[in-house]
Design an enzyme around this catalytic site. Structure first.
Site, short mmCIF file in Angstrom:
data_model
loop_
_atom_site.label_atom_id
_atom_site.label_comp_id
_atom_site.label_asym_id
_atom_site.label_seq_id
_atom_site.Cartn_x
_atom_site.Cartn_y
_atom_site.Cartn_z
N GLU A 1 0.96 -1.13 -0.08
CA GLU A 1 -0.11 0.00 0.04
C GLU A 1 0.89 1.34 0.00
OE1 GLU A 1 -2.06 -0.37 3.89
OE2 GLU A 1 -3.44 -1.91 3.13
N PRO A 2 1.68 1.61 -1.15
CA PRO A 2 2.43 2.68 -1.09
C PRO A 2 1.69 3.91 -1.45
CG PRO A 2 2.82 1.40 -3.22
CD PRO A 2 1.84 0.71 -2.39
N CYS B 1 -2.05 34.06 10.18
CA CYS B 1 -1.91 34.81 11.39
C CYS B 1 -1.30 33.86 12.33
CB CYS B 1 -2.86 35.59 11.73
SG CYS B 1 -3.41 36.62 10.37
N GLU B 2 -0.35 33.12 12.38
CA GLU B 2 0.33 32.34 13.23
C GLU B 2 1.74 32.23 12.97
OE1 GLU B 2 -1.32 28.30 14.07
OE2 GLU B 2 -3.32 28.94 13.82
C1 LIG Z 1 -0.83 5.63 5.38
C2 LIG Z 1 -1.20 4.33 5.07
C3 LIG Z 1 -0.36 3.77 4.00
C4 LIG Z 1 0.46 4.86 3.15
O1 LIG Z 1 1.57 5.02 3.82
P1 LIG Z 1 2.70 5.81 2.87
O2 LIG Z 1 3.82 6.14 3.80
O3 LIG Z 1 1.95 7.05 2.20
O4 LIG Z 1 3.04 4.91 1.90
C5 LIG Z 1 -0.67 2.40 3.93
N1 LIG Z 1 -1.49 1.84 4.64
C6 LIG Z 1 -1.87 2.37 5.73
C7 LIG Z 1 -2.89 1.39 6.51
C8 LIG Z 1 -1.96 3.50 5.96
O5 LIG Z 1 -2.68 4.23 6.91
#
Ligand SMILES: *Cc1c(COP(=O)(O)O)cnc(C)c1O
Length: 422
Positions: A275-276, A346-347
């Protein structure tokens, strides 16, 4: 590697000069490169060659419909973390069989939406979630494929706000409780166990935490199979880091990450899911802004630009570093000077960089923030009533606005006065 380079002294996105986009859409804006998105997907696909695999793009990094469509056309699945992301993935034409549903707080409504529309699997993060999913699936007469997200208690050595694999993080089920949770899952109606899920954090710059986590997953796979469960998929999450600072040592390459996967879980005969998010979208995008003022303070100089923390929150939220470069290439002889780069909000937290060495810039000059394609536009807000900035997609020598800048009237029209004020 990306497709943002100087040509004839002007920064380009693929074949288009950034100055040309700025003239057409105004400043500030986000711009994404199709070729870079495709290249990053391809690098992961190559890294997992020879293993049965599916790359589920973590769309929370950048969920613009056009970006999702680029990914879907490459064959990517999606990792979604909300009903809204599920709807976006479906709207972009992603096949439901390629969508995995992650997140610690899925509601019964979100589960129902995904079960009705179709879903590859739910990555379940707790026993209470398992019970709700079982009830929803049973009521609908559906069978929900699930993995359980395990928490391997490893230090991802990243920023505390994006580490997710330690025992004190809210994510996943502790390894020690995993076998009991799988036994419970197997006993529930409407639930079909298909595998194991793990995701230990984001912006990882070292492969060792992956090696440790995936080895634990391999061991658990053997145990669960011995317990009689079918473990045919391993979702190994995302998190591989990107080089934000070009002068620093580069994080590991996807090819090396693929080798870790092969070495730790390759022998198990499982379908591998990853899951990139950041690595696909991060360096495929710039945020472009223009200089409003150069201000000499009591002790330092400030470059006040027209983008702010509401447009790109990473520096304020994670102390994140972004390379910031002039769109018009500075002369080689130009002496850089330290300057604080700040927005108009404004911070004092609205600071992008402190004492950054920059060439001399003047009002209306354009600057580009590198590595802004992930966790940029998606985290933007309209704080200070600054309308969301537009997003532009480039492909070769074409560009198009893929999310327009709202007018002030459009922004205001989302508010409603209650009837007693009319
Ligand atoms: C955020 C997330 C990702 C992606 O992470 P990256 O650092 O963007 O690759 C993959 N899986 C889950 C469950 C996430 O919460």
């Amino acid at each position: 590697m990306d497709h943002f380079i100087y040509k004839a002294g002007v920064l380009h996105a693929e074949g288009i000069a950034i100055t040309e986009i700025a003239a057409a859409v105004g400043s500030p804006f986000y711009v994404y490169s199709t070729a870079t998105l495709q290249r990053h997907y391809q690098v992961f696909d190559d890294a997992l060659k020879g293993m049965d695999h599916l790359i589920c793009y973590a769309m929370k990094a950048n969920s613009n419909q056009a970006v999702l469509k680029v990914m879907a056309d490459m064959g990517a699945g999606m990792d979604v973390v909300s009903g809204g992301e599920y709807a976006r993935a479906i709207a972009a034409g992603v096949s439901p069989e390629k969508i995995v549903f992650s997140g610690v707080g899925k509601t019964a409504e979100e589960m129902e939406m995904a079960l009705q529309g179709g879903i590859r699997q739910f990555n379940v993060e707790s026993e209470p979630e398992l019970l709700v999913l079982s009830a929803v699936a049973t009521r609908l007469g559906k069978l929900a494929n699930i993995t359980l997200r395990v928490n391997p208690d490893v230090d991802a050595k990243t920023h505390a706000k994006i580490a997710t694999g330690k025992s004190d993080n809210k994510f996943g089920i502790p390894m020690a409780k995993a076998r009991a949770a799988y036994a419970q899952a197997a006993s529930l109606s409407g639930i079909n166990v298909v595998g194991i899920d793990v995701h230990i954090g984001s912006q990882l710059t070292d492969l060792e935490p992956y090696e440790i986590a995936f080895s634990k997953v391999a061991e658990l796979t053997e145990q669960l199979r011995a317990d009689g469960h079918t473990i045919s998929r391993l979702d190994l999450g995302g998190g591989l880091g990107i080089p934000y600072q070009r002068s620093n040592t580069a994080p590991p390459l996807p090819m090396e990450y693929g080798e870790v996967i092969r070495r730790t879980v390759g022998h198990l005969g499982c379908e591998i899911e990853i899951e990139p998010g950041r690595l696909i979208a991060g360096n495929a995008g710039l945020m472009v802004a223009s200089v409003i003022y150069v201000k000499q303070g009591a002790e330092r100089k400030f470059l006040i630009i027209d983008a702010a923390m509401n447009d790109l929150i990473r520096p304020a939220m994670y102390e994140a570093y972004h390379d910031i470069i002039p769109v018009n290439e500075p002369a080689l002889a130009a002496e850089p000077e330290p300057i604080d780069i700040v927005g108009p909000v404004c911070e004092s937290g609205d600071t992008f960089a402190k004492q950054r060495l920059m060439p001399s810039l003047k009002p209306d000059d354009l600057v580009a923030f590198r590595s802004a394609g992930a966790y940029g536009a998606v985290m933007a807000s309209e704080y200070n009533s600054r309308p969301l900035i537009p997003e532009v997609l480039v492909s070769g020598d074409q560009f198009a606005v893929v999310r327009p800048r709202p007018t002030y009237a459009e922004m205001i029209s989302r508010d409603r006065l209650p009837p007693w004020m009319l």
